[in-house]
Design a protein around this motif. Sequence first.
Motif, PDB file in Angstrom:
ATOM      1  N   THR A 124     -29.411  30.015  16.945  1.00 21.07           N
ATOM      2  CA  THR A 124     -30.430  31.097  18.326  1.00 21.07           C
ATOM      3  C   THR A 124     -29.359  30.329  19.691  1.00 21.07           C
ATOM      4  OG1 THR A 124     -32.457  29.352  18.055  1.00 21.07           O
ATOM      5  CG2 THR A 124     -31.906  29.275  20.183  1.00 21.07           C
ATOM      6  N   ALA A 125     -27.992  29.227  19.731  1.00 19.30           N
ATOM      7  CA  ALA A 125     -26.840  29.602  20.133  1.00 19.30           C
ATOM      8  C   ALA A 125     -25.843  30.887  20.500  1.00 19.30           C
ATOM      9  CB  ALA A 125     -26.309  27.945  20.222  1.00 19.30           C
ATOM     10  N   LEU A 126     -26.355  31.796  19.066  1.00 20.73           N
ATOM     11  CA  LEU A 126     -25.414  32.892  18.775  1.00 20.73           C
ATOM     12  C   LEU A 126     -25.674  33.769  19.513  1.00 20.73           C
ATOM     13  CD1 LEU A 126     -23.513  31.804  15.765  1.00 20.73           C
ATOM     14  CD2 LEU A 126     -22.427  31.724  18.024  1.00 20.73           C
ATOM     15  N   THR A 127     -27.377  33.906  19.215  1.00 19.85           N
ATOM     16  CA  THR A 127     -28.047  35.315  19.630  1.00 19.85           C
ATOM     17  C   THR A 127     -29.285  34.344  20.743  1.00 19.85           C
ATOM     18  OG1 THR A 127     -29.549  34.267  18.749  1.00 19.85           O
ATOM     19  CG2 THR A 127     -28.007  35.911  17.246  1.00 19.85           C
ATOM     20  N   ASN A 128     -28.586  33.716  21.684  1.00 15.96           N
ATOM     21  CA  ASN A 128     -29.660  33.962  23.111  1.00 15.96           C
ATOM     22  C   ASN A 128     -29.189  34.449  24.119  1.00 15.96           C
ATOM     23  OD1 ASN A 128     -31.383  31.476  24.629  1.00 15.96           O
ATOM     24  ND2 ASN A 128     -29.638  31.880  26.422  1.00 15.96           N
ATOM     25  N   PRO A 129     -28.160  35.649  24.310  1.00 11.89           N
ATOM     26  CA  PRO A 129     -28.164  36.284  24.866  1.00 11.89           C
ATOM     27  C   PRO A 129     -28.639  37.483  24.522  1.00 11.89           C
ATOM     28  CG  PRO A 129     -25.480  35.404  24.684  1.00 11.89           C
ATOM     29  CD  PRO A 129     -26.514  35.031  23.804  1.00 11.89           C
ATOM     30  N   MET A 130     -29.192  37.997  23.280  1.00 13.81           N
ATOM     31  CA  MET A 130     -29.915  39.298  23.094  1.00 13.81           C
ATOM     32  C   MET A 130     -31.017  38.882  23.134  1.00 13.81           C
ATOM     33  SD  MET A 130     -28.292  41.473  21.688  1.00 13.81           S
ATOM     34  CE  MET A 130     -27.222  41.377  23.039  1.00 13.81           C
ATOM     35  N   GLU A 131     -31.671  37.273  23.899  1.00 15.51           N
ATOM     36  CA  GLU A 131     -33.021  37.304  23.240  1.00 15.51           C
ATOM     37  C   GLU A 131     -33.549  37.409  25.102  1.00 15.51           C
ATOM     38  OE1 GLU A 131     -37.010  35.397  23.430  1.00 15.51           O
ATOM     39  OE2 GLU A 131     -35.500  35.952  22.143  1.00 15.51           O
ATOM     40  N   VAL A 132     -32.409  37.256  25.889  1.00 13.73           N
ATOM     41  CA  VAL A 132     -32.209  37.361  27.678  1.00 13.73           C
ATOM     42  C   VAL A 132     -32.553  38.339  27.720  1.00 13.73           C
ATOM     43  CG1 VAL A 132     -30.887  37.041  29.676  1.00 13.73           C
ATOM     44  CG2 VAL A 132     -30.798  34.929  27.980  1.00 13.73           C
ATOM     45  N   LEU A 133     -31.550  38.919  26.865  1.00 10.96           N
ATOM     46  CA  LEU A 133     -31.292  40.750  27.875  1.00 10.96           C
ATOM     47  C   LEU A 133     -33.476  40.899  27.027  1.00 10.96           C
ATOM     48  CD1 LEU A 133     -29.682  43.360  27.967  1.00 10.96           C
ATOM     49  CD2 LEU A 133     -29.154  43.177  26.138  1.00 10.96           C
ATOM     50  N   LYS A 134     -33.219  41.104  25.722  1.00  7.69           N
ATOM     51  CA  LYS A 134     -34.551  41.321  25.689  1.00  7.69           C
ATOM     52  C   LYS A 134     -35.689  41.448  25.999  1.00  7.69           C
ATOM     53  CE  LYS A 134     -37.681  39.178  23.493  1.00  7.69           C
ATOM     54  NZ  LYS A 134     -38.360  38.096  22.260  1.00  7.69           N
ATOM     55  N   VAL A 135     -36.339  39.770  27.192  1.00  7.39           N
ATOM     56  CA  VAL A 135     -37.070  39.110  27.799  1.00  7.39           C
ATOM     57  C   VAL A 135     -36.884  40.810  29.205  1.00  7.39           C
ATOM     58  CG1 VAL A 135     -37.556  37.658  29.327  1.00  7.39           C
ATOM     59  CG2 VAL A 135     -37.225  37.596  27.002  1.00  7.39           C
ATOM     60  N   ARG A 136     -35.478  40.546  29.872  1.00  3.66           N
ATOM     61  CA  ARG A 136     -34.645  41.212  30.695  1.00  3.66           C
ATOM     62  C   ARG A 136     -35.415  42.948  30.298  1.00  3.66           C
ATOM     63  NH1 ARG A 136     -31.694  39.323  34.686  1.00  3.66           N
ATOM     64  NH2 ARG A 136     -31.154  36.518  33.937  1.00  3.66           N
TER      65      ARG A 136
END
Length: 215
Positions: free
Chosen positions: A132-144
């Motif tokens: 999760t720590a390594l992929t959090n930027p993708m999660e933030v980008l997805k939600v935006r």
Amino acid sequence: MAGDSTSGSTKAKWDVSPSDVFYHFSTSGMSVAAATGITHPLDVLKVRLQMQLVGQRGPLTGMGKLSMQVVKSEGLRSLYLGLTPALMRSVLYGGLRLGLYQPSKYVCEMAFESPNVLMKIASGAFSGAVATALTNPMEVLKVRLQMKSKITRGSIQELQKIASEEGVVALWKGVGPAMTRAAALTASQLVTYDESKQVLMRWTTLQEGFYLHLM
């Protein structure tokens, strides 16, 4: 001779080949990505529902009505906003949490000289949190991207915009709760699976292979 036997069994126990890690990474990543692609419209609706009337009071719109409003005003394509980062995250997150589980479990067992269930829980929690720590930027980008009614830029441009306007640290917003949740989920899922597999192998004629995993 006893020492040789112990050394041999230990070597077999800790032998985690790169091909096994790659196999777990690839199969888990692809399966999570497939599930993400199918269920992505529900994820878009979930985010839109969660962000209704932010800072305001008023009646909330249900999922059915909201889905019709989104499709009518933004088009069917809007249900797949943020799909690219979602798929990227799925491949990496799904692959990492399963790919890291076996090696981390072996390291824990080697360090504490105990194969008990607590070591498996720690390994599952570790692999889920790291993934999760390594992929959090993708999660933030997805939600935006999911919150935008109109796409004016691609995923890379949106990522650059977030980093330049809010700082790189913004890509890890919410990472604490996300890691905690992933640690709990991964530990419970993988340990339950691992222990159930051991019970089936002990009490039935099933051996390691497709049918055992299917059970």
